[in-house]
Design a protein around this motif. Structure first.
Motif, PDB file in Angstrom:
ATOM      1  N   ASP A   1       0.830  -1.206   0.000  1.00 53.02           N
ATOM      2  CA  ASP A   1       0.000   0.000   0.000  1.00 53.02           C
ATOM      3  C   ASP A   1       0.867   1.261   0.000  1.00 53.02           C
ATOM      4  O   ASP A   1       0.543   2.251  -0.674  1.00 53.02           O
ATOM      5  CB  ASP A   1      -0.912   0.000   1.226  1.00 53.02           C
ATOM      6  CG  ASP A   1      -1.968  -1.088   1.166  1.00 53.02           C
ATOM      7  OD1 ASP A   1      -2.238  -1.601   0.062  1.00 53.02           O
ATOM      8  OD2 ASP A   1      -2.513  -1.442   2.237  1.00 53.02           O
ATOM      9  N   PHE A   2       1.971   1.223   0.747  1.00 43.47           N
ATOM     10  CA  PHE A   2       2.843   2.388   0.842  1.00 43.47           C
ATOM     11  C   PHE A   2       3.470   2.711  -0.516  1.00 43.47           C
ATOM     12  O   PHE A   2       3.488   3.873  -0.944  1.00 43.47           O
ATOM     13  CB  PHE A   2       3.936   2.133   1.884  1.00 43.47           C
ATOM     14  CG  PHE A   2       4.930   3.242   2.002  1.00 43.47           C
ATOM     15  CD1 PHE A   2       4.633   4.406   2.689  1.00 43.47           C
ATOM     16  CD2 PHE A   2       6.182   3.134   1.394  1.00 43.47           C
ATOM     17  CE1 PHE A   2       5.549   5.441   2.781  1.00 43.47           C
ATOM     18  CE2 PHE A   2       7.115   4.161   1.485  1.00 43.47           C
ATOM     19  CZ  PHE A   2       6.787   5.319   2.184  1.00 43.47           C
ATOM     20  N   ILE A   3       3.989   1.698  -1.201  1.00 41.69           N
ATOM     21  CA  ILE A   3       4.596   1.924  -2.512  1.00 41.69           C
ATOM     22  C   ILE A   3       3.549   2.415  -3.512  1.00 41.69           C
ATOM     23  O   ILE A   3       3.830   3.266  -4.369  1.00 41.69           O
ATOM     24  CB  ILE A   3       5.300   0.654  -3.027  1.00 41.69           C
ATOM     25  CG1 ILE A   3       6.512   0.331  -2.152  1.00 41.69           C
ATOM     26  CG2 ILE A   3       5.716   0.787  -4.478  1.00 41.69           C
ATOM     27  CD1 ILE A   3       7.589   1.398  -2.156  1.00 41.69           C
ATOM     28  N   ALA A   4       2.333   1.911  -3.400  1.00 40.69           N
ATOM     29  CA  ALA A   4       1.256   2.387  -4.273  1.00 40.69           C
ATOM     30  C   ALA A   4       0.991   3.873  -4.043  1.00 40.69           C
ATOM     31  O   ALA A   4       0.638   4.604  -4.981  1.00 40.69           O
ATOM     32  CB  ALA A   4      -0.012   1.579  -4.035  1.00 40.69           C
ATOM     33  N   GLU A   5       1.187   4.335  -2.804  1.00 44.09           N
ATOM     34  CA  GLU A   5       0.978   5.753  -2.493  1.00 44.09           C
ATOM     35  C   GLU A   5       2.088   6.640  -3.049  1.00 44.09           C
ATOM     36  O   GLU A   5       1.835   7.741  -3.543  1.00 44.09           O
ATOM     37  CB  GLU A   5       0.876   5.950  -0.976  1.00 44.09           C
ATOM     38  CG  GLU A   5      -0.384   5.370  -0.354  1.00 44.09           C
ATOM     39  CD  GLU A   5      -0.372   5.491   1.157  1.00 44.09           C
ATOM     40  OE1 GLU A   5       0.556   6.148   1.691  1.00 44.09           O
ATOM     41  OE2 GLU A   5      -1.262   4.923   1.816  1.00 44.09           O
TER      42      GLU A   5
END
Length: 378
Positions: free
Chosen positions: A116-120
């Protein structure tokens, strides 16, 4: 038939062996003083370290037939390629994995949290990446791109990442676990006695004759029933249409008493470090023990006529020129172009061997009607 292999690397050796086993008389010529081409290995006289003379070659494949083939000529020891990179004063693991992400951002994310963090942080506004830079920004965002890809790519290719096609980074590995094995293939290993010993065994057949330090001229072609040519495609035509573009490597050798960097490959991702990586060759043979160490700094630059070509550039203008050379080649009779240089493609060793086996099979089925390219370059 009397058949000629131009080049004693993997392509010439494998094709030559298969056709020798079928009863043909094989002559192999190579301009260098050794067999095995760019995967040539030799023992360093001072330290005993097995050195990959033209840069490291790590065998990895999902092709079970190719794996069985190389193991018939040499014992392959298990080997996992675990690459490190120095950036911003720290050492990170590549490919980007959960450890890399947590270390870089100072976090303790679980896999789903990291995803989720990398997607952000990724630039999701780029829906259809067209360049290397857009591809990297789309999948890892600007911070990881700047730290690990931008500077390294500029040094490796000599152009801005925005000018390179996205396909170069098409399969950007980002792992949301702690797996730091660089490759994901089912079979991975290193030849216990080096690649040169393996190629020498492939060539050890009564119907194969090898001539080293021997150049080939196109005018000699008619002395054989068929020629398999693994030299530069444009070189066959004396570069009449111009030279295809390559990158080459310069190696700065140095030695060290002990363990210099604790790993086989250390990348340097920052542009102000002039070399792309340092390789420490005793770590490519972890089953051996050596006090001394042999290392190489690698510098990438444009390939000049006198240099060894390593990486085909294959940008738009090179592909246009390649198409012209392919058209000329397809008009030739009695020659088949093979391998990395003969087809102007970057090929891993396993793909080179697979295509050599397929080329030999095609010749056994079609004889002198075998086309100029069994595997099309375009």
């Amino acid at each position: 038939m009397k058949l000629l292999m131009v080049g004693a690397g993997l392509s010439g050796a494998v094709i030559g062996r298969k056709l020798a086993e079928a009863g043909h008389d094989i002559t192999i010529v190579d301009a260098r003083p050794h067999v095995a081409g760019n995967c040539h290995t030799t023992r360093d006289a001072e330290t005993g370290v097995m050195v990959h003379v033209y840069g490291p070659h790590i065998f990895h494949t999902d092709d079970a037939e190719v794996w069985d083939y190389v193991n018939a000529f040499e014992t392959f020891q298990p080997y996992k390629n675990r690459v490190k990179t120095t950036s911003k004063g720290q050492v990170f693991s590549l490919p980007i994995n959960l450890h890399t992400i947590n270390q870089f951002y100072g976090k303790t994310l679980r896999p789903d949290e990291a995803r989720d963090f990398i997607a952000e942080v990724a630039d999701t506004s780029i829906e259809d990446p067209q360049s290397f830079e857009e591809q990297a920004l789309r999948f890892v965002g600007p911070d990881l791109y700047e730290a690990f890809f931008k500077g390294y790519t500029i040094k490796q290719w000599g152009v801005q990442p925005s000018d390179l096609p996205a396909a170069i980074l098409k399969r950007l590995p980002v792992r949301f676990n702690y797996d730091d094995n660089y490759f994901f293939h089912a079979f991975q290993g290193m030849p216990e006695n080096g690649y040169t010993a393996m190629v020498e065994r492939i060539l050890d057949h009564p119907k194969i004759t090898v001539h080293l330090e021997t150049s080939f001229e196109r005018a000699q072609k008619d002395q054989w029933d068929h020629v398999f040519y693994s030299g530069p495609l444009d070189g066959w035509f004396d570069y009449d249409l111009g030279r295809l573009g390559y990158r080459t490597l310069d190696f700065e050798r140095f030695s060290y008493d002990g363990d210099y960097q604790g790993c086989a490959v250390m990348n340097y991702g920052e542009e102000d470090v002039p070399y792309t990586r340092i390789t420490e060759h005793k770590h490519f043979s972890p089953w051996e023990s050596h006090e001394g160490s042999v290392l190489y700094r690698e510098f990438s630059r444009a390939c000049e006529p006198q240099d060894i070509p390593y990486y085909p550039i294959r940008q738009v203008k090179e592909k246009a020129l390649l198409a012209d050379y392919v058209a000329l080649a397809e008009q030739e009779e009695g020659v088949t172009f093979v391998g990395r240089l003969g087809t102007y493609r970057y090929l891993d060793m396993d793909v080179t061997i697979r295509e050599a086996l397929d080329t030999a099979a095609a010749f056994l089925a079609q004889g002198q009607a075998t086309p100029a390219f069994v595997k099309a370059p375009l």
